[in-house]
Design a protein around this motif. Structure first.
Motif, mmCIF file in Angstrom:
data_model
loop_
_atom_site.group_PDB
_atom_site.id
_atom_site.type_symbol
_atom_site.label_atom_id
_atom_site.label_comp_id
_atom_site.label_asym_id
_atom_site.label_seq_id
_atom_site.Cartn_x
_atom_site.Cartn_y
_atom_site.Cartn_z
ATOM 1 N N HIS A 138 9.411 -6.443 -4.153
ATOM 2 C CA HIS A 138 8.481 -5.454 -4.711
ATOM 3 C C HIS A 138 7.958 -5.900 -6.072
ATOM 4 O O HIS A 138 6.782 -5.687 -6.404
ATOM 5 C CB HIS A 138 9.160 -4.092 -4.817
ATOM 6 N N HIS B 90 3.623 -7.217 -7.187
ATOM 7 C CA HIS B 90 2.697 -6.924 -8.286
ATOM 8 C C HIS B 90 2.044 -8.203 -8.801
ATOM 9 O O HIS B 90 0.856 -8.216 -9.147
ATOM 10 C CB HIS B 90 3.450 -6.215 -9.419
ATOM 11 N N PHE C 179 -0.383 1.326 -1.913
ATOM 12 C CA PHE C 179 0.915 1.109 -2.545
ATOM 13 C C PHE C 179 0.879 1.523 -4.018
ATOM 14 O O PHE C 179 1.813 2.140 -4.530
ATOM 15 C CB PHE C 179 1.316 -0.365 -2.449
ATOM 16 N N SER D 168 3.043 4.572 -5.481
ATOM 17 C CA SER D 168 4.007 4.369 -6.556
ATOM 18 C C SER D 168 3.717 5.294 -7.734
ATOM 19 O O SER D 168 4.627 5.900 -8.313
ATOM 20 C CB SER D 168 3.967 2.902 -7.010
ATOM 21 N N ASN E 266 4.737 8.844 -6.810
ATOM 22 C CA ASN E 266 6.187 9.045 -6.907
ATOM 23 C C ASN E 266 6.617 9.234 -8.357
ATOM 24 O O ASN E 266 7.452 10.087 -8.671
ATOM 25 C CB ASN E 266 6.921 7.856 -6.289
ATOM 26 N N ALA E 267 6.040 8.440 -9.247
ATOM 27 C CA ALA E 267 6.390 8.547 -10.660
ATOM 28 C C ALA E 267 5.962 9.889 -11.246
ATOM 29 O O ALA E 267 6.619 10.425 -12.146
ATOM 30 C CB ALA E 267 5.755 7.404 -11.445
ATOM 31 N N GLU F 167 8.680 7.481 1.266
ATOM 32 C CA GLU F 167 9.231 6.347 2.012
ATOM 33 C C GLU F 167 8.494 6.140 3.327
ATOM 34 O O GLU F 167 8.222 5.005 3.736
ATOM 35 C CB GLU F 167 10.718 6.585 2.279
ATOM 36 N N LEU G 289 4.978 4.737 2.742
ATOM 37 C CA LEU G 289 5.058 3.312 2.410
ATOM 38 C C LEU G 289 5.146 2.471 3.679
ATOM 39 O O LEU G 289 4.481 1.444 3.813
ATOM 40 C CB LEU G 289 6.273 3.065 1.520
#
Length: 624
Positions: free
Chosen positions: A52, A56, A362, A366, A369-370, A380, A383
């Motif tokens: 992961h 990036h 993605f 992400s 989720n944050a 999940e 994703l």
């Protein structure tokens, strides 16, 4: 160090083995990279949690790819795409977001969660789609250009999506009550704050800083790039060109991150600004190898990041969501494509290429989720849905290839004409080996032209070399009107088909008696037809080259260059006079050898030509 070298060896070896095998099997490189990632990740467990983090870094491949695409687009070409960007792209994002949102609400999720899921899944994979379109040579087709317009719109849409997602945060997740009654988001306190130029600024301040960053990119590309390249050139170090190209891409991506914009969008804008630069090809050659490697690494990390443990827990649900997403997006894309007059092969390419979720999903997931926008369990699953749809995409391209073969040769498929939004004093109909020379001469002299051709491959080839042209049948009245026939000063009829040239000349003369028409003739008979149709200047396609060859023969047969040139000139003027006279006598209903007047006058003109050339020889001999 040993761990890094081990991981690098695993990733590179997997790509070197899997990708050539997939290419040999006709599956494409993208599917090979994805398969390599699955093998070294979920199957054999050779790589782990670092996938992961590596993803990036690998996303820079997408950034570099959009920079290279921008280099191929002039600002005017981007402006010409505005209807596709706002229409095709805008509709796709809005309608898909709404459809997915309603689907999740029907499953019992809150509207805020459903809206976030809709925005995440509305985006398609820029990396997979553009890489596959380029490999298959479909990038310049109508379907490929339409798909690219949608992908570009999606990249732009990521910006307002990132701004909207925090407003959808779930009140029941990650929140704690303070003694004074205020609410604090625990995750926000724990999050690491990166560099930002807009954090803490009011709305107008964010807008000014963002516009300033975009303006800085444009001004740097226009005024600073050329002097820096010339400075580097003076050093005579080849590797400095590569370093400068990387500085441009990485620096712009960093600046876009600082102001909260998409790095891919920023580098695309920089590419468009530099599209007219004399250093464009240098930038392309320097960036291309890095783009290919990083894109491959990105696809491997996608495959390696698939969590089959989550898939095993709810296989029917997750696979059903992935297939359902492809079907929903496919139906929406099909309807939008039909509304924008895409048909048959181009509509199928447009529909199949964009029906997956994408790598920007993605990023949004992400971020969601944050910000506690989406519950962890759903996150999940989403994703995994994104990864599965990306994994299915190469198979959809294989299905497109199979269906294309069933449809037959694309050259025989009836294609719709381009929308012509340009006018000029000169219209050139036909851009083959004859018309392209005319076009280059006229355009290089500063005169604008509107180029039409009924061969899509010729138009695409012309666009690759930076010349603008429109696909369409030049003999169609509506296309001629759109090209500006009513205002044009000159029409050049240069098609390969003699019958089409004659038809075009006759129609144009009827519509515009004052228009000057230059026509390409196949042979003498065609010259007579064009003369009667109303052409002003008629050029036999091999006449001038044959004259030049004849002059070379005379020069090597004993005549001086001056004498050979004089005889060439005399032959040229005599032939033009002869053709005009014979055209008056030519009758299309009677064959030439049966037309007594035509035959008699032709013999007389031949004798006149011989006498004129002999007289010229004697005159030059006496003068000598």
């Amino acid at each position: 160090m040993e761990g890094f070298l081990y991981q690098a060896t695993i990733y590179l070896a997997a790509a070197v083995i899997a990708v050539p095998i997939a290419a040999r099997l006709g599956l494409g490189s993208v599917l090979g990279y994805l398969a390599a990632g699955i093998l070294i990740g979920p199957v054999f467990g050779l790589v782990g949690h670092e996938t992961h983090d590596l993803q990036h870094f690998a996303e820079f491949g997408v950034v570099m790819m959009l920079f290279l695409i921008g280099l191929e687009l002039e600002p005017r070409a981007l402006w010409d795409m505005r209807h596709r960007l706002l229409g095709l792209g805008g509709l796709q994002v809005a309608v898909t977001t709404l459809a997915v949102m309603l689907g999740f609400m029907a499953l019992g999720y809150a509207w805020s969660v459903s809206l976030a899921a809709g925005m995440i899944l509305a985006l398609s994979s820029t990396a997979i789609v553009l890489q596959t379109l380029s490999e298959k040579g479909l990038m310049q087709t109508p379907g490929g250009r339409s798909a690219f317009s949608v992908l570009l719109t999606q990249d732009i849409a990521v910006i307002p999506m990132l701004a909207l997602l925090p407003l959808l945060a779930l009140p029941s997740l990650g929140l704690t009550a303070n003694p004074d009654g205020s609410i604090t988001r625990a995750v926000a306190e724990e999050a690491e704050h990166g560099f930002s130029l807009v954090e803490g600024l009011p709305g107008w301040g964010v807008t000014l800083v963002t516009l300033g960053a975009v303006a800085a990119v444009i001004l740097t590309g226009v005024y600073l790039t050329a002097p820096v390249f010339r400075f580097i050139h003076a050093a005579k170090l080849r590797e400095m060109y590569t370093a400068l190209a990387l500085v441009i891409v990485v620096g712009i991506a960093f600046l876009m991150n600082l102001v909260g914009l998409s790095p891919a969008l920023g580098t695309f804008l920089a590419g468009v600004v530099l599209a007219n630069s004399e250093f464009r090809h240098e930038l392309e050659s320097d960036i291309e190898p890095f783009k290919g490697l990083l894109l491959g690494l990105f696809f491997i990390t996608v495959g390696a990041g698939i969590d089959f443990a989550v898939l095993v827990k709810a296989p029917v649900t997750i696979v059903g969501m992935a297939v359902g997403l492809i079907l929903v997006k496919g139906v929406i894309l099909f309807l939008i494509g039909r509304a924008f007059k895409l048909r048959r092969r181009r509509l199928m390419l447009f529909t199949l290429s964009l029906s997956q979720a994408g790598e920007f999903g993605f990023v949004l997931l992400s971020f969601s989720n944050a910000q506690n926008v989406i519950p962890p369990v759903l996150g999940e699953r989403l994703l995994l849905v994104i990864a599965l749809t990306m994994l299915i995409t190469p198979l959809l391209f294989l299905f497109y290839d199979w269906m294309s073969k069933k449809m037959g040769d694309p050259a025989t498929e009836a294609q719709e004409a381009d929308e012509i939004d340009d006018e000029g004093p000169v219209i050139i109909a036909g851009i083959g080996r004859f018309g392209q020379i005319v076009n280059r001469l006229v355009q290089s002299s500063g005169v604008r032209t509107v180029v039409l051709d009924h061969d899509m491959r010729t138009i695409e080839l012309m666009r690759r070399f930076g010349f603008k042209g429109y696909f369409g049948d030049p003999t169609r009245p509506d296309i001629l009107r759109a090209a500006g026939l009513e205002k044009a000063r000159v029409l050049v009829a240069a098609m390969d088909n003699p019958a089409m040239v004659t038809q075009l000349v006759a129609y144009a003369r009827k519509q515009r008696p004052d228009l000057h028409i230059v026509a390409r003739a196949y042979d003498r008979r065609h010259v007579y037809e064009l003369y009667q149709a109303g052409a002003d200047d008629i050029v036999r396609e091999t006449f001038d080259s044959s004259l030049r060859a004849g002059r070379y023969v005379l020069e090597n047969a004993g005549f001086s260059e001056f004498e050979a040139s004089r005889m060439e000139d005399a032959f040229y003027h005599h032939d033009r006079h002869s053709i005009r006279e014979l055209a008056e006598l030519w009758d299309p209903a009677v064959s030439a050898d049966q037309n007594a007047d035509y035959v008699a006058r032709s013999k007389e003109l031949d004798k006149d030509l011989e006498a004129a050339l002999q007289a010229l020889i004697r005159k030059d001999s006496e003068a000598a």
